[in-house]
Design an enzyme around this catalytic site. Structure first.
Site, PDB file in Angstrom:
ATOM      1  N   HIS A  67      13.962  -6.545  32.816  1.00  0.00           N
ATOM      2  CA  HIS A  67      12.504  -5.101  32.495  1.00  0.00           C
ATOM      3  C   HIS A  67      13.929  -4.345  31.350  1.00  0.00           C
ATOM      4  O   HIS A  67      15.316  -4.474  32.215  1.00  0.00           O
ATOM      5  CB  HIS A  67      11.726  -4.287  33.160  1.00  0.00           C
ATOM      6  CG  HIS A  67      12.650  -3.608  34.185  1.00  0.00           C
ATOM      7  ND1 HIS A  67      13.592  -3.919  34.374  1.00  0.00           N
ATOM      8  CD2 HIS A  67      13.790  -2.515  33.313  1.00  0.00           C
ATOM      9  CE1 HIS A  67      13.930  -2.626  35.587  1.00  0.00           C
ATOM     10  NE2 HIS A  67      14.490  -1.669  35.273  1.00  0.00           N
ATOM     11  N   SER A 124       1.915   5.140   1.222  1.00  0.00           N
ATOM     12  CA  SER A 124       1.671   6.277   2.425  1.00  0.00           C
ATOM     13  C   SER A 124       2.517   7.829   2.057  1.00  0.00           C
ATOM     14  O   SER A 124       3.424   7.562   0.753  1.00  0.00           O
ATOM     15  CB  SER A 124       1.686   5.833   3.382  1.00  0.00           C
ATOM     16  OG  SER A 124       2.729   4.699   3.507  1.00  0.00           O
ATOM     17  N   HIS A 154       0.668  -1.351   0.240  1.00  0.00           N
ATOM     18  CA  HIS A 154      -0.412   0.099  -0.240  1.00  0.00           C
ATOM     19  C   HIS A 154       0.997   1.262   0.291  1.00  0.00           C
ATOM     20  O   HIS A 154       2.327   0.933   0.351  1.00  0.00           O
ATOM     21  CB  HIS A 154      -0.885  -0.072   1.695  1.00  0.00           C
ATOM     22  CG  HIS A 154      -0.711   0.430   2.666  1.00  0.00           C
ATOM     23  ND1 HIS A 154       0.161  -0.667   3.364  1.00  0.00           N
ATOM     24  CD2 HIS A 154      -0.115   1.341   3.333  1.00  0.00           C
ATOM     25  CE1 HIS A 154       0.952  -0.700   4.282  1.00  0.00           C
ATOM     26  NE2 HIS A 154       1.253   0.680   4.624  1.00  0.00           N
ATOM     27  N   SER A 202      15.845  -1.703  29.061  1.00  0.00           N
ATOM     28  CA  SER A 202      16.171  -0.204  28.820  1.00  0.00           C
ATOM     29  C   SER A 202      17.928  -0.069  28.128  1.00  0.00           C
ATOM     30  O   SER A 202      18.304  -0.936  27.429  1.00  0.00           O
ATOM     31  CB  SER A 202      15.992   0.545  29.919  1.00  0.00           C
ATOM     32  OG  SER A 202      16.117   1.959  29.513  1.00  0.00           O
TER      33      SER A 202
END
Length: 895
Positions: free
Chosen positions: A578, A438, A436, A580
């Site tokens: 986690h 854009s 598509h 980062s």
């Protein structure tokens, strides 16, 4: 001296003080040679010798040390004292890992003082960890032999050709992708070994190595070689095996001294007969005589497809179910395979200047192209459409990757991208496939490694630094999730520039991210290399800090006490749940978080200079440009024939995508109706690899018939971009906190020219003119007169590009000889009168100005026309005649 003794443990009680040094000297120092690379503790012995027998050591002419030695860093600081040194060998490969492979040395740079060794003729830095060639090497005036094989070099310095005495150069087994043009300046080079690199093409300047006798280019990715190699009349051996060659120039057969030409293991299907019959040519492993394989890809089978070449004024084309190839004037290519569109579809395109309000670059991203918009948005094709977008080659950006980024209307995402280089133009293009249309642009980002993490766990390595790895244990997640890893290498020089502390070291920056908001169920194990020069053997744990940064790099917390740090000889290992930024620092400083934040900010800054030049033929035409510091000299050299002006401004620092303004002051003014003019100031956006340049026409309200105008242009920062630290906005000069620089502009005193009344036209008489139409905007007689005042000596070129014959130009010049103003007016208004009924005459005028190198006038005409269009639309709205479909069109445009 005392410090060195303490470092080495040279106390009298251990018997290795001044009395021990002579014994070492007798065994190691002979005939001004020190061959210490054969000893596991060679650097230790060298330091002992320097301590006890300095007078003899500084006379050494030949020195060999192992770069696998842990004391190499200390030893390097002493080497610049050996002023008589002729040969220096700092090789790795003296130690082996658990698999028996040679370990590369720890050498990543050389102290600047090495460049002061006037006698060095031989330098061997093989089997090390160099990613860039130390700049001090280019200052060795006597250097004849240079070996940097088995390193990690991705490029050679642009001024590598300054090593004018070099006769032998080996960069075998590196990662070189291209060569500087200056390599052709190595006039006495005899042996050049560039085997086993990643070279895809060679500069024509390689053909200037007239004394070269052996050239080894084997094991690269060359698909062709330049014809200029036929100029190497001294060449005896040419090694080209194991490349991707599909052709070789027949002119190689004319080399008079050639005795070996190795073309084995290439893609040659045919070889010129004059080469194939030579007895010293080796061709084994080529598909000689074989026909081309049947096309397997849609693109390659498109030979019979319709091809469209669009001119600069066109903005659309039609695609049918048969497919087509399309080439835009700006160099963008499209390939629509058969069946991509089931029904005829009109495609609209435009290239836009990137606006930082919606072109959101991530940290450490670099923009390499403008924005391409393709409409209609959202229409899905039946097959993937291929796009090739040219971009500014990021030759100074290493350990990064180029990707096409697309905007869905809500967010940006990166497409799978392949980088290619045009054979003839050597221009780089980014190739992607989409279903598509854009918005699209090309960026350079940190190399991104990613993987899927299943419940049974997995392992993720960095391709930039394989020593960085992340281990996910079984049971780390209930559902498969995607994890991305990026690494930002940080040099010791960058840290020292901010810290002014040579003892401060840091590991590469590691950024980890995932597509889930849920923390991992079990700790994830991360391995980071220790900072340069730090090993598990000499580690002082009190100086090591593990920092955790937020995703914007604004806050850096010391989490050393919150995790369990394990150490090996080369690595630090820890566990987290986690993701980062993570960063290892080795320093005696206490508040390390603030220091890390400053270094992180500096890694995002670019040092730039501003230039303001006036065209020699027309001083009212001013060129403004913001240029990265390393490009200033070549840019000025390219412009010096046509422009003059003051020296560039002092260096300032800017961020990628930062806005700045240029304001003309003290009697200088510009057209306030320009689209890029905000409150009387010209708006710019700084992108480090794009041309931050504008050429504009300036005037002055001062009467210049009696005096010159001494004005100036000042540069100011715009709105500070999001997530820019406070430190950046505080580092400003001058009374205006946003002021950057000021450069002088001088408009000379005017000579008498044609009158202000456009009706008289300096003796010419024409009926009133209105070129164009009400909908697209008019060019009036007054507009043409304003344009005529700026044409100058280019009038003949412009006239020819407008379609006037050479005879007409000669006649105009003869009829108005010795009066340039009349020549310009006669040419321009004669053309206008002849073409006043042509609906495309304005676009032809714009095209002629561009083809004549007068983009400034073309911009002015386009601005006038755009203002005319706006006024026409406003008048339509006022009387209520706007087309009903316009609202519908606007709605579609915002999808």
């Amino acid at each position: 001296t005392q410090k060195m003794a303490e470092l080495l443990g040279l106390g009298d009680e251990c018997g290795e003080g001044a009395l021990g040094a002579p014994a070492l000297a007798s065994s190691c120092l002979a005939d001004n040679r020190l061959n210490l690379d054969v000893y596991p503790d060679g650097c230790h012995r060298f330091l002992q010798l320097f301590e006890g027998r300095r007078g003899e050591v500084v006379q050494v002419e030949f020195l060999r040390l192992s770069s696998n030695d842990r004391l190499l860093g200390t030893t390097l600081g002493i080497i610049p004292h050996l002023k008589h040194l002729k040969s220096l060998v700092l090789k790795g490969g003296h130690a082996r890992d658990e698999f028996g492979s040679c370990q590369h040395g720890s050498l990543t740079s050389l102290p600047p003082g090495i460049g002061n060794l006037m006698c060095v003729t031989h330098l061997d830095l093989s089997f090390n960890s160099l990613s860039t060639l130390p700049s001090c090497i280019l200052h060795l005036p006597s250097l004849r032999v240079l070996l940097v094989s088995h390193n990690s070099l991705v490029a050679l310095p642009e001024d590598f050709g300054s090593l004018s005495k070099l006769t032998f150069f080996s960069a075998m087994k590196n990662q070189l992708k291209n060569l500087p043009q200056s390599i052709g300046e190595l006039a006495v080079l005899q042996d050049l070994d560039l085997s086993e690199n990643a070279l895809e093409f060679l500069p024509e300047e390689v053909g200037n190595l007239h004394n070269c006798t052996e050239l080894d280019l084997s094991g690269n990715s060359l698909s062709s070689i330049p014809d200029s190699l036929a100029n190497l009349k001294s060449l005896r051996r040419l090694h080209l095996h194991s490349n991707l060659l599909v052709t070789v120039p027949a002119s190689l057969a004319s080399l008079p001294n050639l005795s070996r030409l190795d073309l084995q293991n290439n893609c040659l299907r045919a070889v010129p007969p004059e080469i194939q019959t030579l007895p010293f040519v080796h061709l084994r492993g080529n598909p000689l005589g074989e026909t081309e394989p049947s096309p397997q890809t849609d693109e390659s089978s498109a030979g019979g497809l319709r091809r469209l070449f669009l001119a600069s004024g066109e903005d659309s084309f039609t695609v049918t179910s048969e497919g087509c190839k399309v080439v835009l004037a700006c160099g963008i290519h499209f390939y629509f395979p058969p069946g991509a569109a089931s029904d005829p579809l009109r495609i609209y395109f435009q290239t836009l200047a990137p606006d930082p309000r919606w072109v959101k670059l991530r940290h450490h991203d670099v923009l390499l192209s403008g924005v391409l918009e393709l409409q209609p948005h959202g229409v899905k094709f039946q097959q993937e459409v291929q796009i090739w977008m040219p971009y500014a080659s990021p030759q100074t950006l290493h350990q990064r990757e180029v990707v096409v980024r697309t905007f869905s209307g809500q967010s940006w995402s990166d497409l799978r991208t392949r980088v290619e280089q045009k054979r003839k133009s050597k221009k780089h293009v980014a190739h992607c496939s989409v279903l598509h249309f854009s918005w699209f642009l090309v960026v350079s980002r940190l190399v991104q490694n990613e993987c899927k993490v299943p419940t049974e766990g997995t392992l993720l390595f960095s391709s930039v630094d394989p020593n960085i790895k992340v281990t996910f244990p079984p049971g780390v997640t209930e559902e498969t999730r995607s994890v991305k890893l990026q690494v930002l290498p940080v040099s010791a020089e960058e840290i020292e520039e901010v810290m002014a502390d040579a003892g401060c070291r840091a590991s590469p920056l590691l950024c980890l991210s995932q597509d889930s908001l849920v923390d991992f169920l079990r700790p994830v194990r991360i391995q980071l290399p220790l900072p340069p020069g730090v090993t598990g053997l000499n580690l002082d744990r009190s100086r090591l800090h593990l920092l955790h940064g937020d995703l914007e790099g604004q806050t850096w917390d010391d989490i050393t006490s919150q995790v369990v740090l394990e150490f090996t000889h080369l690595y630090a290992v820890f566990e987290v749940t986690h993701f980062s930024w993570y960063w290892l620092w080795y320093t005696t400083k206490t508040y390390i978080g603030g220091i890390a934040k400053k270094v992180y900010e500096r890694l995002r800054m670019y040092q730039v200079n501003f230039i303001a030049l006036q065209r020699k033929k027309d001083p009212e035409q001013v060129l403004l440009q913001c240029v990265p510091k390393h490009k200033v000299d070549p840019v000025l050299k390219k412009l010096q024939d046509r422009y003059r002006g003051p020296e560039p401004s002092d260096m300032v620092e800017m961020f990628e995508g930062e806005q700045f303004f240029a304001a003309f002051e003290r009697g200088i003014s510009i057209d306030m109706d320009r689209p890029d003019c905000v409150d009387g100031r010209l708006s710019f956006i700084f992108y480090s690899h794009l041309k931050n340049m504008k050429e504009i026409y300036v005037t002055s309200p001062v009467d210049r018939k009696g005096q010159a105008v001494k004005g100036q242009v000042s540069f100011y920062r715009g709105a500070v971009p999001e997530s820019i630290p406070e430190d950046a906005s505080r580092r400003r000069k001058g009374p205006d906190s946003l002021w950057l620089a000021t450069l002088p502009i001088k408009l000379p005193q005017l000579k008498p020219r044609w009158g202000e009344n456009p009706g008289s036209l300096n003796g010419f008489s024409f009926p009133p003119l209105n070129l164009g139409n009400a909908e697209t905007g008019y060019l009036t007689q007054a507009n043409l007169l304003s344009i005529a005042r700026r044409v100058g000596a280019d009038w003949q070129t412009i006239g020819l590009n407008l379609g006037l014959t050479y005879q007409q130009i000669e006649r105009i010049g003869y009829n108005n000889r010795e009066d340039l103003d009349k020549q310009i007016l006669d040419m321009l208004f004669s053309w206008a009168q002849q073409n006043s009924e042509d609906p495309d005459c304005v676009s032809k005028l714009i095209t002629a100005m561009k083809e004549s190198g007068r983009q400034d006038i073309a911009d002015e005409v386009e601005t006038i026309i755009e203002l005319g269009r706006q006024k026409y639309r406003e008048s339509i709205r006022r009387v209520g005649l706007e087309q009903e479909s316009s609202t519908e069109d606007s709605a579609i445009a915002t999808i």
